[in-house]
Design a protein around this motif. Sequence first.
Motif, PDB file in Angstrom:
ATOM      1  N   TYR A 331       8.988   2.200  13.538  1.00  0.00           N
ATOM      2  CA  TYR A 331       9.464   2.365  12.285  1.00  0.00           C
ATOM      3  C   TYR A 331       9.426   1.188  11.348  1.00  0.00           C
ATOM      4  CZ  TYR A 331      12.901   3.498   8.494  1.00  0.00           C
ATOM      5  OH  TYR A 331      13.567   3.709   7.252  1.00  0.00           O
ATOM      6  N   MET A 332       9.410  -0.112  11.833  1.00  0.00           N
ATOM      7  CA  MET A 332       9.185  -1.332  11.332  1.00  0.00           C
ATOM      8  C   MET A 332       7.621  -1.448  10.515  1.00  0.00           C
ATOM      9  SD  MET A 332      12.187  -2.599  10.705  1.00  0.00           S
ATOM     10  CE  MET A 332      13.760  -2.476  11.424  1.00  0.00           C
ATOM     11  N   LYS A 333       6.903  -0.961  11.486  1.00  0.00           N
ATOM     12  CA  LYS A 333       5.398  -0.897  11.176  1.00  0.00           C
ATOM     13  C   LYS A 333       5.023   0.200  10.203  1.00  0.00           C
ATOM     14  CE  LYS A 333       1.121  -0.646  13.346  1.00  0.00           C
ATOM     15  NZ  LYS A 333       0.265  -1.990  12.758  1.00  0.00           N
ATOM     16  N   GLY A 334       5.750   1.370  10.340  1.00  0.00           N
ATOM     17  CA  GLY A 334       5.332   2.480   9.257  1.00  0.00           C
ATOM     18  C   GLY A 334       5.936   2.035   7.910  1.00  0.00           C
ATOM     19  N   SER A 335       7.095   1.248   7.783  1.00  0.00           N
ATOM     20  CA  SER A 335       7.505   0.879   6.559  1.00  0.00           C
ATOM     21  C   SER A 335       7.047  -0.284   6.072  1.00  0.00           C
ATOM     22  CB  SER A 335       9.222   1.033   6.490  1.00  0.00           C
ATOM     23  OG  SER A 335       9.702  -0.137   7.475  1.00  0.00           O
ATOM     24  N   SER A 336       6.147  -1.074   6.855  1.00  0.00           N
ATOM     25  CA  SER A 336       5.829  -2.283   6.269  1.00  0.00           C
ATOM     26  C   SER A 336       4.291  -2.228   5.772  1.00  0.00           C
ATOM     27  CB  SER A 336       5.577  -3.255   7.410  1.00  0.00           C
ATOM     28  OG  SER A 336       5.195  -4.506   7.199  1.00  0.00           O
ATOM     29  N   ASN A 337       3.451  -1.525   6.603  1.00  0.00           N
ATOM     30  CA  ASN A 337       2.093  -1.429   6.266  1.00  0.00           C
ATOM     31  C   ASN A 337       1.664  -0.954   4.797  1.00  0.00           C
ATOM     32  OD1 ASN A 337       1.576  -2.547   8.708  1.00  0.00           O
ATOM     33  ND2 ASN A 337       0.080  -0.884   9.330  1.00  0.00           N
ATOM     34  N   PRO A 338       1.962   0.426   4.505  1.00  0.00           N
ATOM     35  CA  PRO A 338       1.973   1.022   2.969  1.00  0.00           C
ATOM     36  C   PRO A 338       2.490   0.017   2.296  1.00  0.00           C
ATOM     37  CG  PRO A 338       3.422   2.555   4.508  1.00  0.00           C
ATOM     38  CD  PRO A 338       2.798   1.191   5.423  1.00  0.00           C
ATOM     39  N   ASN A 339       3.593  -0.710   2.465  1.00  0.00           N
ATOM     40  CA  ASN A 339       4.506  -1.265   1.371  1.00  0.00           C
ATOM     41  C   ASN A 339       3.704  -2.606   0.980  1.00  0.00           C
ATOM     42  OD1 ASN A 339       6.510  -1.896  -0.243  1.00  0.00           O
ATOM     43  ND2 ASN A 339       7.972  -2.352   1.272  1.00  0.00           N
ATOM     44  N   LEU A 340       3.095  -3.248   1.927  1.00  0.00           N
ATOM     45  CA  LEU A 340       2.049  -4.360   1.739  1.00  0.00           C
ATOM     46  C   LEU A 340       1.058  -3.962   0.680  1.00  0.00           C
ATOM     47  CD1 LEU A 340       1.702  -5.974   5.292  1.00  0.00           C
ATOM     48  CD2 LEU A 340       2.923  -7.193   3.385  1.00  0.00           C
ATOM     49  N   ARG A 341       0.426  -2.653   1.085  1.00  0.00           N
ATOM     50  CA  ARG A 341      -0.524  -2.348  -0.106  1.00  0.00           C
ATOM     51  C   ARG A 341      -0.012  -1.925  -1.486  1.00  0.00           C
ATOM     52  NH1 ARG A 341      -2.812   0.487   4.495  1.00  0.00           N
ATOM     53  NH2 ARG A 341      -1.847   2.312   3.643  1.00  0.00           N
ATOM     54  N   LEU A 342       1.111  -1.370  -1.334  1.00  0.00           N
ATOM     55  CA  LEU A 342       1.566  -0.806  -2.759  1.00  0.00           C
ATOM     56  C   LEU A 342       2.017  -2.096  -3.578  1.00  0.00           C
ATOM     57  CD1 LEU A 342       3.983   1.901  -1.234  1.00  0.00           C
ATOM     58  CD2 LEU A 342       1.951   2.218  -2.721  1.00  0.00           C
ATOM     59  N   ILE A 343       2.724  -3.292  -2.806  1.00  0.00           N
ATOM     60  CA  ILE A 343       2.905  -4.373  -3.595  1.00  0.00           C
ATOM     61  C   ILE A 343       1.545  -5.032  -4.162  1.00  0.00           C
ATOM     62  CG2 ILE A 343       4.089  -6.629  -3.588  1.00  0.00           C
ATOM     63  CD1 ILE A 343       5.797  -5.561  -1.667  1.00  0.00           C
TER      64      ILE A 343
END
Length: 442
Positions: A331-343
């Motif tokens: 869950y932490m990986k799934g909410s972190s990876n795309p968020n890094l790209r989005l920011i």
Amino acid sequence: TALLSLAQKDAGCDDLEPGEECNGRTHGIRPSSLLTLIGSVSMFVATAIMPIAGAIVDHTDYRRAVLISSDLILLVINFAQASLSEDTWFFVAMLQLVGPLFYLCGNVVLFAYIPEITDDSVLQTKYNTNFEACRATSMIFSLVSAVILARVFPGIGESGTLKYEVGSARVAQVWVSTLGLVAFLVSFWKMKPRVALSDVPQGKSLLTTSFYKIGNTLTTVWRHHPTLFWFSVSIILIESVGSSFLTIVITYMVDFLGFNSSQVAINFLIILLGIIAGNKTLPWLTRKLGLLQTLKLSTLGVISLTLFTAIVVRGPEQGQIMYPLSFVMGYMKGSSNPNLRLIFLQIMPRGQESEMLGFYFFCSMGFSWGPPLLFTAINEAGFRTNYGLATMSVLPIIGFGTLHMMGQIESAVEHTRRTGKETIPTVSEEKDRGHGHGISVK
């Protein structure tokens, strides 16, 4: 897991109890160092190759050809790994060393298509999270179907034996490679070629221009985009661990917890389900908390979970705790990876999308050789792998701190929009005005 089991047998540790430490060596290293050392070396070499692939994308018409070639070679390597046996395990290990190089080259090209999809931030969130969810769903299907095939395939052996570990790995490798071939044929059927984005700069070659560009981009970001600079530092610190996450966790499960291939497969499946859950809830979280606060929360969760696992799970007798922990990890990986790209997409300068996305990919993947190397060094020093797992929290802790150095995302977005159509002076131009250091960042 089959590769680790064969390495343990070669080191004379095949008769140990689950979770018992193996002090033997094979090819000069402990068996538990095999996967992390392979990961570290392959990622280090890939770091040198990635900029060259980026140069081909930017300065030639061969973007599609590079993607097709790297994926085809990767398919051949995956099919060849089905030859795994007691006699060929080291050869297969060397294939695992080469495979990530072509995987990352393909990903460099794949990232070049991102800015061509949309500039809308809402659609970017949707597309990025859906992409991650689709990838995780495909991995779940591949994993579950491979496990089922291994169960029904005749002559593999009884579950829990080395014969079963090797046989199921061979069946799974053939099956997953076949699925990859089908996906390859479907994916490239309508993919169109792209022309070169720009010419090779005067006085530079295709081999050196991307290294030159990375240095120039870093200087530009440092001088003119402080928020993006600190965020890039955070990407390096957080994603260096995230990119090597699975290799380290699998080694920990097999060596410290004594998990067999079925137990590792179940945990991996749970991690993938957690990734999908993280992907799907990310849009809701970002609406409630904002992109940056959501990333801080997930980073803090990764730090806490890593330390908790290393301290609380003390051996095979507590291995059942890993199942819920695996979901939280995913869950932490799934909410972190795309968020890094989005920011990054939100705060990067406009009009320089290709260059900046190449820089993002370099930051996110170019230093992922570090954590496995540290893990291997700790393991080779005689410490158990739970100590190595605990050290994986160090870089995210520093990354959590650098996230607080960014300031407000809204200000950075306004800055990039305001300067997007302006020409940022190069360092050589600043030098001409008496303020530079003689390094062009054009």
